[in-house]
Design a protein around this motif. Sequence first.
Motif, short mmCIF file in Angstrom:
data_model
loop_
_atom_site.label_atom_id
_atom_site.label_comp_id
_atom_site.label_asym_id
_atom_site.label_seq_id
_atom_site.Cartn_x
_atom_site.Cartn_y
_atom_site.Cartn_z
N SER A 111 87.43 21.01 24.03
CA SER A 111 86.85 22.12 23.28
C SER A 111 85.62 21.66 22.50
N HIS A 112 85.65 20.39 22.09
CA HIS A 112 84.51 19.84 21.35
C HIS A 112 84.32 18.39 21.78
N GLN A 113 83.08 18.04 22.11
CA GLN A 113 82.76 16.68 22.53
C GLN A 113 81.59 16.19 21.69
N VAL A 114 81.78 15.04 21.07
CA VAL A 114 80.71 14.40 20.31
C VAL A 114 80.32 13.14 21.05
N THR A 115 79.03 12.93 21.25
CA THR A 115 78.58 11.76 22.00
C THR A 115 77.28 11.23 21.41
N GLN A 116 76.99 10.01 21.74
CA GLN A 116 75.73 9.40 21.30
C GLN A 116 74.65 9.68 22.34
N MET A 117 73.43 9.82 21.86
CA MET A 117 72.30 10.03 22.74
C MET A 117 72.26 8.94 23.81
N GLY A 118 72.01 9.34 25.05
CA GLY A 118 71.94 8.38 26.14
C GLY A 118 73.25 8.18 26.88
N GLN A 119 74.33 8.67 26.31
CA GLN A 119 75.63 8.52 26.96
C GLN A 119 75.84 9.61 27.99
N GLU A 120 76.75 9.34 28.92
CA GLU A 120 77.13 10.33 29.94
C GLU A 120 78.32 11.14 29.44
N VAL A 121 78.29 12.44 29.72
CA VAL A 121 79.45 13.27 29.41
C VAL A 121 79.84 14.08 30.63
N ILE A 122 81.11 14.36 30.73
CA ILE A 122 81.63 15.23 31.79
C ILE A 122 82.42 16.35 31.12
N LEU A 123 82.00 17.56 31.41
CA LEU A 123 82.69 18.74 30.89
C LEU A 123 83.50 19.33 32.03
N ARG A 124 84.73 19.68 31.71
CA ARG A 124 85.65 20.10 32.76
C ARG A 124 86.04 21.57 32.63
N CYS A 125 86.27 22.17 33.77
CA CYS A 125 86.60 23.59 33.84
C CYS A 125 87.63 23.79 34.94
N VAL A 126 88.56 24.69 34.69
CA VAL A 126 89.46 25.14 35.75
C VAL A 126 89.22 26.63 35.91
N PRO A 127 88.54 27.03 36.99
CA PRO A 127 88.25 28.45 37.20
C PRO A 127 89.51 29.22 37.58
N ILE A 128 89.41 30.52 37.63
CA ILE A 128 90.50 31.36 38.08
C ILE A 128 90.75 31.08 39.57
N SER A 129 92.00 30.94 39.94
CA SER A 129 92.35 30.26 41.19
C SER A 129 91.82 30.91 42.46
N ASN A 130 91.71 32.20 42.55
CA ASN A 130 91.26 32.80 43.80
C ASN A 130 89.78 33.19 43.78
N HIS A 131 89.06 32.70 42.79
CA HIS A 131 87.63 32.98 42.72
C HIS A 131 86.84 32.02 43.59
N LEU A 132 85.69 32.48 44.05
CA LEU A 132 84.89 31.71 44.99
C LEU A 132 83.58 31.21 44.40
N TYR A 133 83.13 31.81 43.29
CA TYR A 133 81.84 31.47 42.70
C TYR A 133 82.07 30.87 41.32
N PHE A 134 81.33 29.81 41.05
CA PHE A 134 81.51 29.11 39.79
C PHE A 134 80.15 28.88 39.15
N TYR A 135 80.15 28.93 37.82
CA TYR A 135 78.89 28.89 37.10
C TYR A 135 79.02 28.02 35.87
N TRP A 136 77.89 27.47 35.44
CA TRP A 136 77.76 26.89 34.10
C TRP A 136 76.61 27.59 33.39
N TYR A 137 76.87 27.93 32.13
CA TYR A 137 75.87 28.49 31.24
C TYR A 137 75.82 27.66 29.98
N ARG A 138 74.71 27.78 29.24
CA ARG A 138 74.55 27.04 28.01
C ARG A 138 74.07 27.99 26.92
N GLN A 139 74.54 27.73 25.71
CA GLN A 139 74.08 28.52 24.56
C GLN A 139 73.78 27.58 23.41
N ILE A 140 72.51 27.38 23.14
CA ILE A 140 72.11 26.64 21.95
C ILE A 140 72.40 27.52 20.74
#
Lengths: 116, 115
Positions: free
Chosen positions: B9-38
């Motif tokens: 739900s919340h990830q804190v990281t140092q500049m330059g580090q790699e992060v992986i954000l994980r999602c489990v979509p609804i099981s019978n869906h075919l299209y997946f998206y990522w959006y961002r909100q500053i």
Amino acid sequence: AQTVTQSQPEMSVQEAETVTLSCTYDTSENNYYLFWYKQPPSRQMILVIRQEAYKQQNATENRFSVNFQKAAKSFSLKISDSQLGDTAMYFCAFIFSGAGSYQLTFGKGTKLSVIP
Amino acid sequence: EPEVTQTPSHQVTQMGQEVILRCVPISNHLYFYWYRQILGQKVEFLVSFYNNEISEKSEIFDDQFSVERPDGSNFTLKIRSTKLEDSAMYFCASGGLAGGLTTQYFGPGTRLTVL
């Protein structure tokens, strides 16, 4: 390019009253969907209501209804009997099927405060 | 009712580090998206994914970003070398039983803070 405009950055309404949030959009497409999403302070994006452009009848979901004017490219949201839990940011969004693109385009949002 | 889930739900990281954000979509869906909100801004499209490949990406989605569906349930967003300006809420969404012109359902978001 498709654009979505929400001209009211902030609005307030008394509890139990009715409020209308405005949204206009610009597109040359004929086949598209319009949505209103609610974002409470928790920042989760919650679907409120959707409208298919080919349908003339305005969508309703309980206390939420839309006024969809396709020729005017207008899509307003009416909230009846406002409740304190309706306090949130409301985003209008648009999606069309041109060239296989299915991305949502959002407006900048309207911050709604329901006053007890 | 099925829903999209995201971790963490919340990830804190140092500049330059790699992060992986994980999602489990609804099981019978075919299209997946990522959006961002500053913070304080509107939600912006990053990338869409269908049939195990990227179908569209925005200008924001540069070489630092990648997506993957490593198994039948997870959908991940990787940022290779985080920058301060990557601090934002990242939303995963899924939709579409057939064709992509349909409702997208959002997860609760991951708040990424880059220090």
